[in-house]
Write a protein that holds these residues in place. Structure first.
Motif, mmCIF file in Angstrom:
data_model
loop_
_atom_site.group_PDB
_atom_site.id
_atom_site.type_symbol
_atom_site.label_atom_id
_atom_site.label_comp_id
_atom_site.label_asym_id
_atom_site.label_seq_id
_atom_site.Cartn_x
_atom_site.Cartn_y
_atom_site.Cartn_z
ATOM 1 N N ARG A 89 25.186 12.733 0.025
ATOM 2 C CA ARG A 89 23.804 13.226 -0.014
ATOM 3 C C ARG A 89 22.849 12.044 0.077
ATOM 4 N NH1 ARG A 89 23.600 18.552 -2.455
ATOM 5 N NH2 ARG A 89 25.713 19.201 -3.043
ATOM 6 N N ILE A 90 21.844 12.159 0.957
ATOM 7 C CA ILE A 90 20.802 11.147 1.103
ATOM 8 C C ILE A 90 19.450 11.830 0.988
ATOM 9 C CG2 ILE A 90 19.632 9.630 2.746
ATOM 10 C CD1 ILE A 90 22.258 8.719 3.776
ATOM 11 N N SER A 91 18.553 11.249 0.201
ATOM 12 C CA SER A 91 17.164 11.708 0.145
ATOM 13 C C SER A 91 16.257 10.486 0.150
ATOM 14 C CB SER A 91 16.910 12.565 -1.095
ATOM 15 O OG SER A 91 17.154 11.819 -2.276
ATOM 16 N N SER A 92 15.106 10.629 0.805
ATOM 17 C CA SER A 92 14.239 9.483 1.033
ATOM 18 C C SER A 92 12.794 9.849 0.736
ATOM 19 C CB SER A 92 14.374 9.011 2.496
ATOM 20 O OG SER A 92 13.503 7.951 2.776
ATOM 21 N N LEU A 93 12.093 8.997 -0.014
ATOM 22 C CA LEU A 93 10.678 9.196 -0.331
ATOM 23 C C LEU A 93 9.891 7.994 0.167
ATOM 24 C CD1 LEU A 93 8.515 10.935 -1.761
ATOM 25 C CD2 LEU A 93 8.951 9.566 -3.823
ATOM 26 N N LEU A 94 8.806 8.260 0.913
ATOM 27 C CA LEU A 94 8.040 7.186 1.533
ATOM 28 C C LEU A 94 6.536 7.427 1.374
ATOM 29 C CD1 LEU A 94 7.697 4.696 3.367
ATOM 30 C CD2 LEU A 94 7.968 6.212 5.341
ATOM 31 N N TYR B 32 -1.139 6.317 15.988
ATOM 32 C CA TYR B 32 -1.251 5.849 14.619
ATOM 33 C C TYR B 32 -0.125 4.882 14.266
ATOM 34 C CZ TYR B 32 1.984 9.805 14.288
ATOM 35 O OH TYR B 32 3.024 10.681 14.493
ATOM 36 N N ALA B 33 -0.384 4.123 13.201
ATOM 37 C CA ALA B 33 0.611 3.205 12.642
ATOM 38 C C ALA B 33 0.521 3.293 11.125
ATOM 39 C CB ALA B 33 0.375 1.778 13.116
ATOM 40 N N ASN B 34 1.662 3.457 10.467
ATOM 41 C CA ASN B 34 1.728 3.571 9.012
ATOM 42 C C ASN B 34 2.647 2.488 8.450
ATOM 43 O OD1 ASN B 34 0.269 5.981 9.324
ATOM 44 N ND2 ASN B 34 2.135 7.210 9.373
ATOM 45 N N VAL B 35 2.321 2.021 7.262
ATOM 46 C CA VAL B 35 3.193 1.096 6.547
ATOM 47 C C VAL B 35 3.349 1.603 5.121
ATOM 48 C CG1 VAL B 35 1.234 -0.407 5.949
ATOM 49 C CG2 VAL B 35 3.566 -1.317 5.849
ATOM 50 N N GLY B 36 4.575 1.551 4.607
ATOM 51 C CA GLY B 36 4.811 2.079 3.271
ATOM 52 C C GLY B 36 6.019 1.448 2.615
ATOM 53 N N PHE B 37 6.339 1.954 1.447
ATOM 54 C CA PHE B 37 7.481 1.459 0.671
ATOM 55 C C PHE B 37 8.445 2.616 0.444
ATOM 56 C CE2 PHE B 37 9.701 0.165 -3.234
ATOM 57 C CZ PHE B 37 10.166 -1.079 -2.808
ATOM 58 N N ASN B 38 9.662 2.474 0.973
ATOM 59 C CA ASN B 38 10.639 3.559 0.956
ATOM 60 C C ASN B 38 11.635 3.417 -0.186
ATOM 61 O OD1 ASN B 38 13.611 4.425 1.969
ATOM 62 N ND2 ASN B 38 12.077 5.873 2.685
ATOM 63 N N ILE B 39 11.956 4.542 -0.803
ATOM 64 C CA ILE B 39 13.013 4.615 -1.807
ATOM 65 C C ILE B 39 14.020 5.655 -1.324
ATOM 66 C CG2 ILE B 39 13.603 5.094 -4.210
ATOM 67 C CD1 ILE B 39 10.689 4.445 -4.916
ATOM 68 N N THR B 40 15.241 5.212 -1.042
ATOM 69 C CA THR B 40 16.291 6.109 -0.553
ATOM 70 C C THR B 40 17.371 6.254 -1.615
ATOM 71 O OG1 THR B 40 15.915 5.572 1.779
ATOM 72 C CG2 THR B 40 18.069 6.457 1.201
ATOM 73 N N ASP B 41 17.625 7.486 -2.022
ATOM 74 C CA ASP B 41 18.701 7.786 -2.976
ATOM 75 C C ASP B 41 19.964 8.168 -2.205
ATOM 76 O OD1 ASP B 41 17.181 7.339 -5.247
ATOM 77 O OD2 ASP B 41 16.510 9.409 -5.384
ATOM 78 N N PHE B 42 21.061 7.515 -2.544
ATOM 79 C CA PHE B 42 22.363 7.852 -1.976
ATOM 80 C C PHE B 42 23.261 8.299 -3.116
ATOM 81 C CE2 PHE B 42 26.682 5.958 -0.862
ATOM 82 C CZ PHE B 42 27.122 7.125 -0.253
ATOM 83 N N SER B 43 23.641 9.568 -3.092
ATOM 84 C CA SER B 43 24.571 10.078 -4.096
ATOM 85 C C SER B 43 25.861 10.492 -3.410
ATOM 86 C CB SER B 43 23.962 11.248 -4.872
ATOM 87 O OG SER B 43 23.725 12.341 -4.019
#
Length: 291
Positions: A136-141, A156-167
């Motif tokens: 399972r993978i889930s990602s929040l950005l 458009y262009a976006n920049v962010g900080f991603n947190i990906t959970d791998f269970s």
């Protein structure tokens, strides 16, 4: 650099809101636009993620070979994660005729399941190893961005900080001579963090005075170098990092495997140790609405 860019966008938004008041509440409302979209992202198959499955099969095959036995593998082909399904929400603020500042976040997820059985035949009782593998993978950005528009098109262009959970959940049912001797579940709960960049374009079709239908094409750049978290099984909980490596436990041949360790493993039967990474860079197609 990323932090400076995000701070600059925030300052521009605050200055525009406070230094240039609108003539009326209706006029101010027109400056704000809410956008929601969802779609599909085609990701790489990331073979290293499934070395856990092939490595387990190789381990049992070499165990059988070491004792001059035969081993048979049956069950599913390895089911791999091939897509993610992103859901994107953003607030767009018009700072000039053709320019917008964007602030928002997106969430995406996917899962897959594989079930296999290894059978080792002795002269006496037969050993059966029944495995299931749940990925399972889930990602929040969360992100900030900038957009320009002309006619019915926007870029458009976006920049962010991603947190990906791998269970990951692995279960093993071990039978010998038809008797169940072991029924064990092993769970991994880990996450990786990284900067992310999105560039894209969209076509906007008016459906009313304010509502627009959106068709978006995007490229996401996102590479995660490692996953940290914990492993939980009958022996207890271990906190650490997921490492990939070559194994040769029976001195027959090397094969790939991964596991979570408190520190980098150091063993004569292991070589080429590295952290498990994930490249989620991909093309995406999205459809949505703005109002």
């Amino acid at each position: 650099m990323i932090q400076r860019f995000m701070i600059l966008l925030s300052i521009l938004l605050v200055l525009n809101l406070n230094l240039f008041p609108r003539s009326s509440e209706t006029d101010a409302a027109k400056k704000l636009e809410f956008e929601v979209s969802g779609g599909i992202a085609l990701i790489n198959e990331h073979d290293s993620f499934y070395d856990r499955i092939s490595g387990t099969n190789n381990f049992i095959a070499q165990y059988a070979q070491y004792y001059l036995l035969t081993a048979d593998l049956s069950g599913d082909e390895v089911n791999k994660l091939k897509t993610l399904k992103p859901l994107n929400l953003s607030l767009n603020y018009n700072i000039s005729k053709n320019w917008y500042i964007k602030i928002g976040f997106e969430y995406s997820s996917e899962k897959t399941f594989t079930e296999q059985q290894n059978t080792v035949k002795w002269n006496g009782p037969t050993e059966k190893y029944h495995y299931t593998y749940d990925y399972r993978i889930s990602s929040l950005l969360p992100y900030l961005g900038i957009e320009t528009r002309f006619s019915s098109f926007g870029f458009y262009a976006n920049v962010g900080f991603n947190i990906t959970d791998f269970s990951f959940i692995q279960t093993l049912r071990y039978e010998e001579g038809g008797s169940l001797l072991l029924d064990e579940e092993e769970t991994y709960d880990t996450r990786g963090k990284s900067a992310a960049f999105i560039v894209g374009g969209k076509y906007m079709l008016k459906l009313g005075r304010r509502v627009k239908l959106l068709l978006k094409f995007e490229y996401l750049y996102l590479k995660i170098n490692s996953f940290n978290g914990d492993k939980n099984n009958s022996s207890g909980i271990v906190e650490g990092t997921i490492y990939t490596y070559d194994m040769n436990p029976y001195g027959i041949d090397w094969f790939l495997f991964w596991d979570l360790h408190q520190s980098e493993p150091d063993d004569p039967s292991i070589r080429n140790v590295d952290t498990l990474g994930l490249d989620l860079s991909c093309l995406r197609i999205m459809i949505g609405f703005s109002f």
